[in-house]
Scaffold this motif. Structure first.
Motif, short mmCIF file in Angstrom:
data_model
loop_
_atom_site.label_atom_id
_atom_site.label_comp_id
_atom_site.label_asym_id
_atom_site.label_seq_id
_atom_site.Cartn_x
_atom_site.Cartn_y
_atom_site.Cartn_z
N UNK A 1 0.66 -1.08 -0.21
CA UNK A 1 0.06 -0.08 -0.18
C UNK A 1 0.55 1.82 0.17
N UNK A 2 0.39 2.44 -0.03
CA UNK A 2 0.79 3.30 0.33
C UNK A 2 1.60 3.35 0.71
N UNK A 3 3.03 4.31 0.32
CA UNK A 3 4.12 4.72 1.60
C UNK A 3 4.85 3.17 1.75
N UNK A 4 4.43 2.01 0.88
CA UNK A 4 5.36 0.53 1.21
C UNK A 4 6.24 1.43 0.64
N UNK A 5 7.63 0.71 0.79
CA UNK A 5 9.04 0.53 -0.07
C UNK A 5 9.06 -0.69 -0.71
N UNK A 6 9.34 -0.18 -1.83
CA UNK A 6 9.30 -1.34 -3.02
C UNK A 6 10.60 -0.95 -3.93
N UNK A 7 11.42 -1.71 -3.69
CA UNK A 7 12.71 -1.63 -4.54
C UNK A 7 13.00 -2.62 -5.64
N UNK A 8 13.90 -2.16 -6.61
CA UNK A 8 14.11 -3.00 -7.91
C UNK A 8 15.56 -2.98 -8.37
N UNK A 9 15.52 -4.28 -8.26
CA UNK A 9 17.49 -4.49 -8.38
C UNK A 9 17.33 -5.85 -9.79
N UNK A 10 17.33 -4.32 -11.21
CA UNK A 10 17.65 -5.45 -11.94
C UNK A 10 18.56 -4.55 -12.87
N UNK A 11 19.20 -5.53 -14.42
CA UNK A 11 19.43 -4.21 -15.59
C UNK A 11 18.45 -4.21 -15.71
N UNK A 12 18.44 -2.60 -16.71
CA UNK A 12 17.38 -2.22 -17.52
C UNK A 12 16.77 -2.83 -19.04
N UNK A 13 15.60 -3.10 -18.82
CA UNK A 13 14.23 -3.99 -19.52
C UNK A 13 13.37 -3.40 -19.29
N UNK A 14 12.50 -3.51 -19.91
CA UNK A 14 10.70 -2.82 -19.93
C UNK A 14 10.79 -2.92 -17.97
N UNK A 15 10.77 -4.42 -17.89
CA UNK A 15 10.09 -4.97 -17.14
C UNK A 15 10.90 -3.86 -16.10
N UNK A 16 11.80 -3.29 -15.65
CA UNK A 16 12.18 -2.51 -15.05
C UNK A 16 11.32 -0.98 -15.00
N UNK A 17 10.82 -0.69 -15.85
CA UNK A 17 10.13 0.43 -15.84
C UNK A 17 8.44 0.68 -16.10
N UNK A 18 8.15 -0.49 -16.60
CA UNK A 18 7.12 -0.99 -15.87
C UNK A 18 6.60 -1.19 -14.07
#
Ligand code: WTA
Length: 573
Positions: free
Chosen positions: A97-114
């Motif tokens: 929910x709002x305020x939760x931290x979601x981290x992204x650890x991956x190479x550049x790819x369309x999925x990263x941007x989605x």
């Protein structure tokens, strides 16, 4: 520096016609009218960047051209909207929910941007991490932010110490896994397919958190710089006036979203302006980059001095093999842009390279060279309209032209950081002089109001445009069994700006050999990140220290550069 050299106007059709006039009359309030809060009082930066266009004549316009060695894809604004909506729903289903931290650890790819956009759409706070990070770096950041979800790949999962991260509940894997990993592991593609392309956007306040970028300080652990949705105002307007984005532009920012340039200017500025964005995965090579410029007909190209220097090093002949005639505007950020590179760019690309200055903490460009303005090679340019920059002494007095001091910015501005995550003391240090943000850079201004960068006032190392805190590297070094103590400095380097040099004293029983240097280098590379590993190591019997036991990097630096060591009164014998 030569203050008399000027390169005159080369570009036409600029969005910003008259800098002086804009500087006198500009009002951020006018920019706000572009966005939904002007009518509704609520906003979401991902909605403004994508959906606003998907719901307009731009719906079928290409938003993203993505390619790497194995993939070649394109997505319209409508498709971007649906993909990011799906991901927003994937997160919601997990209870995020709002305020939760979601981290992204991956190479550049369309999925990263989605993922990035989808997380913001549900009001989560996103933290993008460089794929180069090793376990310790990943742990520090996930621990400090208490991230509840991580989007990563099965390959990179090895570097995530899941068991040591109690807050981390959900791991969303992009890519095939051999075995079923059990509870808490989610298959990105499967969930995306099952999710609805319609999403109830989380409408937030302008001051609600949106993004955390970790950056290095001179001491201690990396700092989580927090940005809010309101930053979009600055991303949008600097996109117009500095990047000079126009409807038909094909824009390419070479930065990874692990770095603030890859989000503010690799995501927000182009898409808030409804412009087609090129993302190229994989590593740098001159041929690959020129090919990318040619293939997509890139018109606006934003990169960094280290890349331009490497391109210069590769020679004019490589550039001549490609048709770069569509490129009309080139920009650079991250470290000082050498006048030589500006001249070379003019000769080989027939274009000026426009330097601009900002920081992770500032969220957006604050000082820049504009297409309509004369460039003085070696200068970062002039303050963006709406921004007051000045050179202050340590007491907060404004200094006259040509006097070197603290580069400072009048507070606030739209994209200014709003916190250092869980570290108010660090945050307050930046604002220790009332009414000003103190950047940590030293600079001076000339009589025409152009700013000239001089250096960092702390020990932060800028290698290939990336900020590395010496302390983080030193801490890793002393984990090596041979290392008793370590002091780390930036050593000037013609291509990388600076390289990391470590001075090391060894524990008893260890011999200072070349093999050991290699071993230590690999140790940091594996334990922290490749770009944080010391390319040069010098063994010393003893390191210079203050009486309180702090390693005196200033003295190490003076030794390295053959300069006087200055005041040594605080040094132990
Ligand atoms: C340095 C980058 C000289 C500076 C967007 C700053 C520059 C730090 C320039 C921020 C420039 C950035 N000329 N130095 N045009 N741009 N720097 O947070 O020392 O990775 O404080 O953000 O890079 O680095 P950061």
């Amino acid at each position: 520096m030569d203050h008399s050299e000027r390169i005159k106007v080369m570009t036409t059709g600029n969005n910003l016609k008259d800098y002086e006039e804009a500087y006198r009359n500009f009002d951020w309030k006018e920019v706000e009218k572009v966005f939904s809060w002007y009518e509704t009082g609520k906003v979401n930066a991902a909605y403004e960047a994508i959906d606003r266009h998907a719901e307009s004549d731009r719906r079928d316009k290409i938003a993203l051209y993505y390619s790497d060695a194995n993939r070649e894809e394109q997505y319209t604004f409508l498709e971007m909207k649906e993909k990011s909506n799906r991901f927003g729903n994937v997160l919601r289903k997990l209870g995020i929910k709002k305020g939760d931290r979601v981290f992204i650890f991956m190479p550049r790819s369309p999925e990263l941007y989605f993922s990035f956009l989808g997380a913001i759409k549900i009001g989560a706070v996103v933290g993008p991490l460089f794929e180069a990070f090793m376990e310790a770096a990943v742990r520090d950041r996930l621990e400090n932010s208490e991230a509840v979800a991580l989007v990563t790949t099965p390959q990179l999962l090895e570097r995530v110490p899941v068991k040591e991260l109690p807050a981390l509940k959900h791991i969303i894997l992009v890519g095939e896994t051999k075995e079923d990993l059990g509870e808490g592991y989610i298959d990105f593609h499967k969930e995306m397919e099952a999710a609805s392309p319609e999403l109830d956007i989380e409408w937030v306040d302008r001051e609600d958190p949106m993004l955390i970028h970790y950056t290095s300080g001179s001491t201690g652990k990396p700092k989580g710089v927090l940005h809010v949705h309101n930053a979009m105002i600055q991303h949008y307007q600097t996109g117009k006036w500095v990047l000079d984005l126009q409807e038909d532009d094909i824009y390419w920012c070479t930065a990874d979203p692990g770095w603030v340039t890859g989000t503010s200017y690799g995501i927000f500025a182009p898409w808030l302006n409804g412009v087609t964005n090129v993302i190229r995965g994989g590593r740098f090579s001159p041929d690959d980059w020129y090919h990318t410029l040619e293939k997509y007909g890139v018109t606006v190209w934003y990169s960094a001095p280290t890349a331009f220097r490497m391109l210069m090093g590769a020679g004019e002949e490589v550039a001549k093999k490609y048709d770069l005639s569509r490129v009309r505007h080139i920009l650079s950020v991250g470290e000082p842009l050498n006048p030589e590179v500006v001249r070379w760019g003019l000769k080989v690309y027939g274009r000026r390279i426009h330097d601009n200055w900002w920081m992770t903490e500032t969220g957006g460009i604050l000082i820049a060279n504009y297409p309509c303005m004369e460039i003085k090679p070696g200068s970062m340019g002039r303050p963006f309209p709406g921004i007051k920059a000045a050179i202050l002494d340590d007491n907060g007095n404004e200094l006259p032209p040509y006097q070197m001091g603290n580069l400072a910015i009048r507070t606030p501005w739209p994209s200014m950081m709003r916190a250092i995550w869980k570290n108010k003391a660090k945050y307050d240090e930046y604002f220790r002089i009332p009414g000003w943000y103190i950047s940590g850079d030293s600079a001076y201004m000339d009589e025409d109001g152009y700013f000239w960068f001089q250096g960092r006032l702390d020990d932060v190392i800028n290698t290939s445009g990336e900020r590395i805190g010496p302390f983080e590297v030193e801490s890793k070094l002393v984990e090596h069994p041979a290392v008793a103590e370590a002091g780390v400095i930036g050593k000037p380097d013609p291509v990388r700006g600076e390289i990391i040099k470590a001075f090391i004293s060894l524990r008893a029983g260890y011999e200072p050999t070349e093999e050991l240097k290699k071993e230590i280098y690999e140790f940091v590379k594996k334990g922290l990140a490749a770009h944080a590993a010391p390319r040069e190591i010098e063994f010393k019997d003893k390191l210079p220290k203050t009486r309180s036991g702090k390693i005196m990097r200033r003295v190490l630096k003076a030794w390295e550069l053959g300069l006087p060591t200055g005041d040594l009164s605080t040094m132990e014998d």
